[in-house]
Design a protein around this motif. Structure first.
Motif, mmCIF file in Angstrom:
data_model
loop_
_atom_site.group_PDB
_atom_site.id
_atom_site.type_symbol
_atom_site.label_atom_id
_atom_site.label_comp_id
_atom_site.label_asym_id
_atom_site.label_seq_id
_atom_site.Cartn_x
_atom_site.Cartn_y
_atom_site.Cartn_z
ATOM 1 N N UNK A 21 17.091 0.515 8.299
ATOM 2 C CA UNK A 21 16.813 -0.623 7.428
ATOM 3 C C UNK A 21 16.163 -1.757 8.212
ATOM 4 N N UNK A 22 15.390 -2.556 7.507
ATOM 5 C CA UNK A 22 14.658 -3.706 8.041
ATOM 6 C C UNK A 22 13.470 -3.296 8.916
ATOM 7 N N UNK A 23 13.128 -1.997 8.897
ATOM 8 C CA UNK A 23 11.923 -1.571 9.605
ATOM 9 C C UNK A 23 10.942 -0.896 8.653
ATOM 10 N N UNK A 24 11.235 -0.929 7.345
ATOM 11 C CA UNK A 24 10.399 -0.251 6.354
ATOM 12 C C UNK A 24 9.687 -1.302 5.502
ATOM 13 N N UNK A 25 8.405 -1.066 5.252
ATOM 14 C CA UNK A 25 7.602 -2.064 4.547
ATOM 15 C C UNK A 25 6.304 -1.436 4.076
ATOM 16 N N UNK A 26 5.650 -2.123 3.142
ATOM 17 C CA UNK A 26 4.313 -1.748 2.705
ATOM 18 C C UNK A 26 3.359 -2.872 3.042
ATOM 19 N N UNK A 27 2.128 -2.528 3.413
ATOM 20 C CA UNK A 27 1.085 -3.496 3.712
ATOM 21 C C UNK A 27 0.006 -3.369 2.644
ATOM 22 N N UNK A 28 -0.285 -4.461 1.961
ATOM 23 C CA UNK A 28 -1.133 -4.422 0.781
ATOM 24 C C UNK A 28 -2.220 -5.479 0.855
ATOM 25 N N UNK A 29 -3.445 -5.057 0.544
ATOM 26 C CA UNK A 29 -4.548 -6.017 0.426
ATOM 27 C C UNK A 29 -4.335 -6.849 -0.832
ATOM 28 N N UNK A 30 -4.525 -8.161 -0.695
ATOM 29 C CA UNK A 30 -4.279 -9.056 -1.820
ATOM 30 C C UNK A 30 -5.266 -10.215 -1.746
ATOM 31 N N UNK A 31 -5.391 -10.928 -2.840
ATOM 32 C CA UNK A 31 -6.288 -12.091 -2.866
ATOM 33 C C UNK A 31 -5.571 -13.244 -3.538
ATOM 34 N N UNK A 32 -5.671 -14.419 -2.945
ATOM 35 C CA UNK A 32 -5.150 -15.624 -3.567
ATOM 36 C C UNK A 32 -6.302 -16.571 -3.870
ATOM 37 N N UNK A 87 -3.081 5.923 7.267
ATOM 38 C CA UNK A 87 -3.642 6.211 5.950
ATOM 39 C C UNK A 87 -3.682 4.941 5.112
ATOM 40 N N UNK A 88 -4.482 4.962 4.058
ATOM 41 C CA UNK A 88 -4.568 3.852 3.105
ATOM 42 C C UNK A 88 -4.986 4.462 1.781
ATOM 43 N N UNK A 89 -4.429 3.939 0.677
ATOM 44 C CA UNK A 89 -4.683 4.540 -0.628
ATOM 45 C C UNK A 89 -4.909 3.481 -1.695
ATOM 46 N N UNK A 130 -1.421 0.490 2.558
ATOM 47 C CA UNK A 130 -0.940 1.584 3.402
ATOM 48 C C UNK A 130 0.561 1.715 3.217
ATOM 49 N N UNK A 131 0.988 2.952 2.981
ATOM 50 C CA UNK A 131 2.390 3.266 2.736
ATOM 51 C C UNK A 131 3.034 3.948 3.942
ATOM 52 N N UNK A 132 2.359 3.926 5.078
ATOM 53 C CA UNK A 132 2.796 4.702 6.238
ATOM 54 C C UNK A 132 4.155 4.278 6.784
#
Length: 529
Positions: free
Chosen positions: A327-338, A151-153, A317-319
């Motif tokens: 612990x250390x296996x949880x994360x968020x992946x986020x589109x970003x721009x620099x 999923x992605x939101x 994505x918050x999946x």
């Protein structure tokens, strides 16, 4: 000789400083805010990467193994952040890390912080965005996630989307006053109640005050607006209560420099520093496969080339934020721009690198990049060393400094990074859609715009510098309310949590001010626009 006094002195004007400054001023206290950076308004923010523009308000502070991007202006990080406004997952507050015991104070849970999150979201306010607000780059991430079974939101943001022009220059401040920085709410409301905000005032030390009725003496230097390395004058302000909110790089240094004067500070000051588990990767997207695999194209027929279009953060994505996962296996992946400046400052970990002919060819395709930020669970490995002579770091050039922090990510932290990178590859490298290249640590070490935890709160004095109400242990009336107080990485952007913790700390700050003889009360309405 006149003596400069105030009831409450606030050091820093970002989320952590502006919020208590408003409430104390609105409650009747005399409030003075010292900010080391300049004061700029919307018309002063330039859409340019020329020297003398962005580096007036943004500092890149390089330590040993880590580099921090930080705001340097009235409004602090709220002026240059990308406005993603997310609440930390419940499991974050239960983290144990390598210590094997709860790190956050027992009184702080997600449920306990939710009312304070509510207040901040109302005051900014935070917009619950829809797909119509997602940039093309965010849409490509969403389509790739769906194709890979994820999923992605849209990401909630502190942005007035009706005013936003999608110019993608948020790092340089918002020329259109669409981004809800502290310049548009808490700070002007504090000044309306009599607070004084002094830009270009860099705090050096906090010491006991010899002035009757005042507890602390705060010494500062006034910086040259054209050369921050030059001092125009010095001064001292005596206060009954002090709130330190100079940022996770500035606050520990001010307190370390003040340790002898104060008769010592907790041992946790300048320890347990975290970059919020930040890990940046670039996905070099195949334009043809965006069309053939994802079925996407822009109205002009171009399949993608959408990296610079829209706002910096719009989709995630918050999946992988699973409370049941270890612990250390949880994360968020986020589109970003620099900004494009990072095209030459950053180096990919995998070949072809940014340099030479392969690097030239890669940079020529930068519009086809998809930049991703993973926010993971790190292990708070950072430590601050010997303090510089003045300031919180040694200024090398405008916008560039040398910090005293050392960061050596351990196997647990690196394992979290690797899991995030593996997940990214699974989404974006499926059937050759893109090639994911994590940023290398060779140039600047780990890079973060989310420094936290260097003066963290907790229940145990051996692993925390602050009480659960943000007061520095052993120093009544001296509070820390910026990102340095956040105990652990959050797996989300930290601004909303920093602000919520500052709101939560404010009633206790007011109580301490009353005990010090200040005529002030808590309960002013929020500075809602």
């Amino acid at each position: 000789m006149s003596i400069n006094t105030t009831d409450v002195l606030v050091i820093g004007s970002g989320f952590g400083g502006a919020i208590p400054a408003y409430h104390l001023a609105a409650g009747g206290a005399r409030v003075t805010v010292l900010e080391r950076g300049p004061r700029l308004a919307a018309a002063d923010f330039a859409h340019s990467m020329q020297l003398g523009t962005y580096n007036r308000i943004v500092d890149v502070i390089r330590g040993d193994g880590i580099a921090v991007v930080a705001g340097n202006c009235v409004g602090g990080g709220s002026v240059v952040y990308f406005a993603a406004s997310l609440r930390a997952p419940s499991f974050v507050f239960e983290r144990r890390g390598s210590l094997g015991r709860r790190i956050w104070p027992a009184s702080l849970t997600r449920a306990a912080l939710d009312p304070w999150y509510d207040r901040v979201e109302e005051a900014l306010p935070v917009t619950r965005t829809g797909w119509q607000d997602v940039s093309y780059a965010g849409g490509v991430l969403a389509a790739a996630c769906r194709r890979a079974g994820h999923s992605c939101n849209p990401v909630p943001v502190a942005v007035d989307t009706a005013r936003c022009t999608n110019c993608n220059w948020m790092l340089s401040g918002c020329r259109f006053d669409a981004k809800r920085s502290m310049l548009l709410n808490y700070l002007p409301a504090a000044e309306a109640h009599g607070a004084t905000v002094l830009p270009l005032h860099e705090v050096q030390t906090v010491a006991p005050s010899p002035v009757p009725g005042h507890r602390y003496a705060v010494s500062y230097t006034v910086l040259d607006p054209d050369d921050y390395s030059c001092t125009l004058e010095t001064g001292t302000i005596h206060a009954k209560v002090v709130v330190v909110a100079a940022g996770a790089v500035g606050t520990p240094v001010v307190l370390q420099r003040s340790a002898v004067l104060l008769g010592g500070v907790p041992g946790a000051v300048g320890r347990y520093f975290s970059g919020n588990g930040d890990r940046v990767s670039v996905a070099d997207v195949d334009e043809n496969k965006v069309r053939t695999l994802l079925g996407l194209s822009r109205p002009d027929g171009v399949a993608y080339e959408g990296l610079p279009i829209g706002r910096p953060i719009t989709a995630a994505t918050f999946d992988h934020l699973d409370a049941k996962a270890p612990e250390y296996s949880r994360f968020m992946l986020q589109q970003i721009y620099f900004p494009t400046l990072t095209n030459v400052l950053a180096q990919a970990a995998d070949p072809p690198h940014w340099f030479g002919i392969p690097g030239r060819d890669l940079r020529a395709r930068w519009k086809s990049w998809l930049t991703l930020l993973a926010m993971t669970e790190d292990d708070n490995e950072g430590i601050f060393g010997a303090v510089p002579l003045t300031g919180s770091f040694t200024r090398l050039a405008p916008g560039l400094g040398l910090g005293t922090m050392t960061y050596r990510p351990n196997t647990r932290t690196r394992g979290g990074w690797q899991k995030a990178e593996t997940a990214l590859r699974g989404i974006l490298e499926k059937d050759g859609l893109a090639r994911v290249r994590p940023w290398s640590e060779d140039v600047a070490g780990s890079v973060t715009a989310h420094p936290i935890s260097s003066v963290r709160m907790g229940d145990s004095p051996d692993i925390s510098a602050l009480t659960d109400t943000n007061e520095l242990r052993g120093h009544p009336g001296l509070f820390v309310t910026d990102g340095s107080a956040v105990p652990t990485s959050l797996t989300v952007n930290p601004s909303l949590t920093i602000a919520a913790l500052a709101e939560r700390a404010t009633p206790t700050i007011v109580e301490r001010a009353v005990q010090a003889g200040v005529q002030v009360r808590y309960g002013a309405p929020l500075p809602v626009p």
